[in-house]
Design an enzyme around this catalytic site. Structure first.
Site, short mmCIF file in Angstrom:
data_model
loop_
_atom_site.label_atom_id
_atom_site.label_comp_id
_atom_site.label_asym_id
_atom_site.label_seq_id
_atom_site.Cartn_x
_atom_site.Cartn_y
_atom_site.Cartn_z
CB SER A 215 -23.29 -30.69 40.98
OG SER A 215 -24.29 -30.07 41.74
CD GLU A 340 -28.77 -32.84 35.88
OE1 GLU A 340 -28.59 -33.11 37.08
OE2 GLU A 340 -27.89 -32.93 35.02
CG HIS A 459 -27.71 -33.51 40.48
ND1 HIS A 459 -27.34 -32.69 39.45
CD2 HIS A 459 -27.01 -33.07 41.56
CE1 HIS A 459 -26.48 -31.80 39.86
NE2 HIS A 459 -26.24 -32.02 41.15
#
Length: 563
Positions: A215, A340, A459
């Site tokens: 990330s 995601e 994610h």
């Protein structure tokens, strides 16, 4: 005696215990450190020597606030390194965000510390070194949320993690010499340089450093690839779920700095006075003002303090630097999870009633707020948004609120993660670097059980596997341990091997998967990661073409028509 018991307690929360004899004391350029030894729950006879909370920079307080970090002042004697340092100040309580009990929950501006986990302290062993840059949107998180002991133990690598300044303290910029910005990135540079200068004494090879992150950590890695300050500090790079296009440079930092100054009662006209005023404010006031800025002035999904072109860490935009072949041609592993924006990000962003469906009107409004940093649409924002919504419309169920919500999660994930990652892969190969690309489909079992069926690999799902979480007894906030399955352990072993192989040789291929081909623009091959992995070609090619070619062309035509 009391301190030893405390250390044993917090280590036992994470399923590790201290060694009876303890690891040797290790010398660094800053001074000597003494840590502990920990063990994974499947390798009870293989110690991982662990050194936590080692300062790599002077505390960035007082006059050092909003300045580049300076090296730590060396200490006398032996410094205890048995507990992680405090997290850097941030606007949220991590214990309320993470589903497990943290080793520590304190924050402090004196937070620039790093952690080393290694299976050896023999300086002649020369093991590959993986330097982890944590995620959290450059505004939250910390380097040591979970130990990397399983990765170190199973793959015989040295793993380093660290804290860096976040949010307002890490990325405020006035666009001039008074606060150039990118302070958090400069912290990262200093931490990596510390590793390069000292890691040999911890069994690592300073010429085989791989920086990796997820990330915000992933896009931090991509910024280092194009920064002249980071050149030569690492040999390979891994970006998980984030590249520079995920969090583009802030083009008007002074405007944001003045808005923040106003919220905190500081004069925003003179930048020197503005920065001096912010230096005098207690950190609690800064965080409160930061929260107000986001609520009052910044659109949904946008972060006010972001990377900037400061002429030092970043001499131009990453896109320009890559086009001009000024990026470091390091081996690069990058990729995304297959959903995601499926669940975690919209839930943590407090989307109204997320999970229960979405109307056309809400989807359109959220998209218009979200595309500002990703599409250069000039005055054609409504036309661009309409084209996006039409491209993602579920024509079989056009008015179904669950279908609309699902398509929203797909378009946001493609815009923020998938399309930028493919652009970065194309750019890096065009600049002379070697790329291995992936799309991860594996969902840890406990997360799959806790989420709706329509959510794919979300994610951060990859983080659990790469860190080796199934080989630790991780206690949930409810008190129970996370129930990892045999499949989780199998996938974690696979991903740890892939990542470590890449750090060792530049080729991530493991023993159970097909040969992982190099990505090229002529043959855009990627690995579809799962318990049984496969080589595919053209990652989400239709959707990526839409974002990377169709939308820019629509924006260009609209801009021409306006002229």
């Amino acid at each position: 005696m009391v301190r030893s018991v405390v250390n044993l307690v917090w280590l036992s929360i994470l399923g590790v215990v201290t060694s009876q004899d303890g690891p040797p004391t290790v010398s660094t350029a800053s001074g000597k450190v003494r840590g502990t030894a920990q063990y994974t729950n499947d390798l009870p006879d293989k110690p991982v020597y662990t050194f936590l909370g080692i300062p790599y920079a002077a505390p960035p307080v007082g006059d050092l606030r909003f300045r580049a970090p300076v090296p730590v002042i060396p200490w006398e004697g032996v410094r205890g390194a048995s507990k992680p340092g405090p997290f850097c100040p941030q606007p949220m309580d991590l214990q309320h965000v993470m589903p497990f009990r943290l080793a520590q929950t304190t924050t402090s501006e004196d937070c620039l510390t790093l952690n080393i986990e290694t299976p050896t302290t023999n300086a002649d062993d020369g093991l590959p070194v993986l330097v982890w840059i944590h995620g959290g949107s450059l505004e939250s998180g910390g380097g040591y949320l979970l130990p990397f002991a399983p990765l170190a133990a199973h793959q015989d690598v040295v793993v380093v993690s660290f804290n860096y300044r976040l949010g307002l303290l890490g990325f405020l910029s006035t666009g001039d010499e008074n606060a150039p910005g990118n302070f958090g990135f400069l912290d990262q540079v200093l931490a990596i340089r510390w590793v390069k200068e000292n890691i040999r004494n911890f069994g690592g090879d300073p010429d085989r450093i791989t920086i990796f992150g997820e990330s915000a950590g992933g896009y931090s890695v991509s910024y280092h690839v194009v920064s002249p300050l980071s050149r030569g500090l690492f040999r390979r790079a891994i970006s998980q779920s984030g590249v520079f296009g995920t969090n583009p440079v802030q083009l008007n930092p002074l405007q944001i700095a003045r808005m923040q100054a106003e919220e905190l009662g500081c004069d925003g006209e003179d930048t020197a006075a503005l920065v001096d005023c912010l230096r005098e404010r207690p950190v609690e006031q800064l965080l409160a003002g930061y929260n107000l800025l986001q609520i009052m002035h910044v659109g949904y999904n946008l972060k006010p303090f972001r990377p900037v072109v400061d002429g030092y860490f970043l001499t131009s935009t990453p896109e320009y630097l890559i086009r001009k072949r000024q990026a470091s041609p390091v081996d690069y592993l990058m990729g995304v999870n297959d959903h995601e924006y499926g669940f975690m990000i919209p839930r943590s962003s407090h989307l109204p009633n997320f999970g229960k469906g979405m109307t056309h009107e809400l989807c359109s409004a959220l998209l218009r707020m979200g595309i500002e940093d990703y599409v250069d649409y000039k005055g054609s924002g409504q036309a661009i948004a309409t084209a996006i919504l039409e491209n993602y419309r579920d024509h079989a169920n056009p008015d179904d609120i669950m279908a609309i919500q699902y398509q929203y999660t797909r378009l946001m994930g493609d815009m923020m993660f998938v399309a930028p990652t493919v652009r970065a892969a194309d750019g890096h190969t065009g600049a002379g670097g070697k790329v291995h690309l992936y799309e991860n489909h594996y969902v840890p079992s406990f997360l799959r059980a806790a989420r709706p069926d329509w959510v794919g690999c979300d994610h951060t799902d990859d983080w659990w596997m790469v860190v080796g979480a199934p080989f630790m007894d991780i206690q949930l906030t409810s008190g129970d341990n996370i129930p990892f399955t045999s499949a989780d352990k199998q996938m974690s072993l696979k991903m740890m091997e892939l990542w470590a192989n890449f750090a060792r040789t530049g080729n991530p291929t493991d023993q159970t998967s097909p040969e992982w081909p190099v990505y090229t623009t002529d043959h855009p091959a990627y690995m579809k990661l799962d318990l049984t992995s496969s080589v595919e070609v053209g990652l989400e090619s239709d959707r990526v073409t839409f974002w990377n070619k169709v939308i820019p062309e629509l924006a260009r035509l609209a801009d021409r028509d306006e002229l």
